[in-house]
Design a protein around this motif. Sequence first.
Motif, PDB file in Angstrom:
ATOM      1  N   UNK A  85      66.521  84.853 -44.702  1.00  0.00           N
ATOM      2  CA  UNK A  85      65.927  84.564 -46.009  1.00  0.00           C
ATOM      3  C   UNK A  85      65.863  85.824 -46.872  1.00  0.00           C
ATOM      4  N   UNK A  86      65.578  86.960 -46.249  1.00  0.00           N
ATOM      5  CA  UNK A  86      65.514  88.222 -46.995  1.00  0.00           C
ATOM      6  C   UNK A  86      66.877  88.588 -47.570  1.00  0.00           C
ATOM      7  N   UNK A  87      67.925  88.424 -46.780  1.00  0.00           N
ATOM      8  CA  UNK A  87      69.263  88.766 -47.260  1.00  0.00           C
ATOM      9  C   UNK A  87      69.683  87.841 -48.402  1.00  0.00           C
ATOM     10  N   UNK A  88      69.368  86.562 -48.251  1.00  0.00           N
ATOM     11  CA  UNK A  88      69.682  85.609 -49.320  1.00  0.00           C
ATOM     12  C   UNK A  88      68.904  85.955 -50.587  1.00  0.00           C
ATOM     13  N   UNK A  89      67.626  86.303 -50.412  1.00  0.00           N
ATOM     14  CA  UNK A  89      66.781  86.641 -51.561  1.00  0.00           C
ATOM     15  C   UNK A  89      67.289  87.890 -52.273  1.00  0.00           C
ATOM     16  N   UNK A  90      67.734  88.879 -51.508  1.00  0.00           N
ATOM     17  CA  UNK A  90      68.268  90.104 -52.119  1.00  0.00           C
ATOM     18  C   UNK A  90      69.514  89.788 -52.946  1.00  0.00           C
ATOM     19  N   UNK A  91      70.377  88.934 -52.400  1.00  0.00           N
ATOM     20  CA  UNK A  91      71.560  88.524 -53.152  1.00  0.00           C
ATOM     21  C   UNK A  91      71.197  87.784 -54.428  1.00  0.00           C
ATOM     22  N   UNK A  92      70.213  86.886 -54.317  1.00  0.00           N
ATOM     23  CA  UNK A  92      69.774  86.129 -55.490  1.00  0.00           C
ATOM     24  C   UNK A  92      69.142  87.036 -56.540  1.00  0.00           C
ATOM     25  N   UNK A  93      68.416  88.047 -56.084  1.00  0.00           N
ATOM     26  CA  UNK A  93      67.787  88.971 -57.031  1.00  0.00           C
ATOM     27  C   UNK A  93      68.848  89.660 -57.886  1.00  0.00           C
ATOM     28  N   UNK A  94      69.923  90.112 -57.236  1.00  0.00           N
ATOM     29  CA  UNK A  94      71.008  90.749 -57.986  1.00  0.00           C
ATOM     30  C   UNK A  94      71.654  89.797 -58.972  1.00  0.00           C
ATOM     31  N   UNK A 119      58.871  87.437 -58.134  1.00  0.00           N
ATOM     32  CA  UNK A 119      58.285  86.759 -56.976  1.00  0.00           C
ATOM     33  C   UNK A 119      59.128  86.986 -55.726  1.00  0.00           C
ATOM     34  N   UNK A 120      60.437  86.835 -55.864  1.00  0.00           N
ATOM     35  CA  UNK A 120      61.326  87.046 -54.720  1.00  0.00           C
ATOM     36  C   UNK A 120      61.287  88.496 -54.254  1.00  0.00           C
ATOM     37  N   UNK A 121      61.278  89.419 -55.202  1.00  0.00           N
ATOM     38  CA  UNK A 121      61.233  90.837 -54.848  1.00  0.00           C
ATOM     39  C   UNK A 121      59.941  91.169 -54.105  1.00  0.00           C
ATOM     40  N   UNK A 122      58.840  90.582 -54.560  1.00  0.00           N
ATOM     41  CA  UNK A 122      57.549  90.808 -53.899  1.00  0.00           C
ATOM     42  C   UNK A 122      57.566  90.282 -52.467  1.00  0.00           C
ATOM     43  N   UNK A 123      58.118  89.084 -52.297  1.00  0.00           N
ATOM     44  CA  UNK A 123      58.185  88.485 -50.957  1.00  0.00           C
ATOM     45  C   UNK A 123      59.057  89.327 -50.029  1.00  0.00           C
ATOM     46  N   UNK A 124      60.204  89.779 -50.545  1.00  0.00           N
ATOM     47  CA  UNK A 124      61.111  90.593 -49.726  1.00  0.00           C
ATOM     48  C   UNK A 124      60.431  91.893 -49.297  1.00  0.00           C
ATOM     49  N   UNK A 183      57.212  92.482 -49.062  1.00  0.00           N
ATOM     50  CA  UNK A 183      56.139  92.172 -48.114  1.00  0.00           C
ATOM     51  C   UNK A 183      56.691  91.873 -46.726  1.00  0.00           C
ATOM     52  N   UNK A 184      57.810  91.163 -46.677  1.00  0.00           N
ATOM     53  CA  UNK A 184      58.407  90.844 -45.380  1.00  0.00           C
ATOM     54  C   UNK A 184      58.946  92.098 -44.693  1.00  0.00           C
ATOM     55  N   UNK A 185      59.509  93.009 -45.488  1.00  0.00           N
ATOM     56  CA  UNK A 185      60.036  94.246 -44.909  1.00  0.00           C
ATOM     57  C   UNK A 185      58.915  95.161 -44.414  1.00  0.00           C
ATOM     58  N   UNK A 186      57.846  95.249 -45.187  1.00  0.00           N
ATOM     59  CA  UNK A 186      56.774  96.197 -44.857  1.00  0.00           C
ATOM     60  C   UNK A 186      55.750  95.628 -43.873  1.00  0.00           C
ATOM     61  N   UNK A 187      55.755  94.317 -43.700  1.00  0.00           N
ATOM     62  CA  UNK A 187      54.762  93.696 -42.814  1.00  0.00           C
ATOM     63  C   UNK A 187      55.421  92.839 -41.739  1.00  0.00           C
ATOM     64  N   UNK A 188      56.585  93.275 -41.285  1.00  0.00           N
ATOM     65  CA  UNK A 188      57.317  92.483 -40.300  1.00  0.00           C
ATOM     66  C   UNK A 188      56.517  92.306 -39.015  1.00  0.00           C
ATOM     67  N   UNK A 189      55.900  93.389 -38.543  1.00  0.00           N
ATOM     68  CA  UNK A 189      55.127  93.309 -37.300  1.00  0.00           C
ATOM     69  C   UNK A 189      53.931  92.370 -37.451  1.00  0.00           C
TER      70      UNK A 189
END
Length: 228
Positions: A194-203, A97-102, A104-110
Amino acid sequence: MDCGTSLAKYILFIFNTIVSVIGILSIVYGVLILRSIGTIEVNGQVGFPPQALMPIVLIGLGSIVVFISFLGCCGAIRESVCMTMSYAVFLLILLILQLTIVVLLYTNKDKFEDAMGKVIDQAWDSREAREGGVFDAIQKSLKCCGRASSADYLINLQTLPESCCEGSCLNPANIYGGCRAKFVDFMSVSTDNAKYVAIGLIGVELVGFIFACCLANNVRNYKRRNAY
């Protein structure tokens, strides 16, 4: 119980204890942000402004992390295959779920920023119909003025409301900037964090998932050997 299983057990317990602390800190941090943002009152109803979305998500995510970590701690200490595998499954779902959100946020920032801008646009467009209550509350919360700038009021031959200024509105230096840009910037910075925190949590969660699977497998094999 062999040495490898015992090692995995205690590593998983320590790991989940640390993750639980991180989850609790996330909840506390989210609450502090909510308190700093404050609430708005519109037509007698009190609620959170639009920029409260991210801390609310942070509080929710922290609560889920604490629950899953507690399950992992219990599974490790009790050497329960069922609890450990349940923990691993929940962790995997959260990870995906977190990976999907990250992603989506990266690819749909605009698109995300455009959607956040439309929140302010809609609030401004409905301003007159709602006697300006909603937008005034947003201006007070964000310390901003007008949709794009204070000129939005002047174009409509309206005087600036008190929420537009820090002190007297007669002094141009006291007038805040536009709400749309400020809100989009606020949400953009919040989502980046939130993206950076999520990436850390994913690891971290991936490591926990691997140890949980190893522990559950070792415990299952140990019980099978002792059954004979």
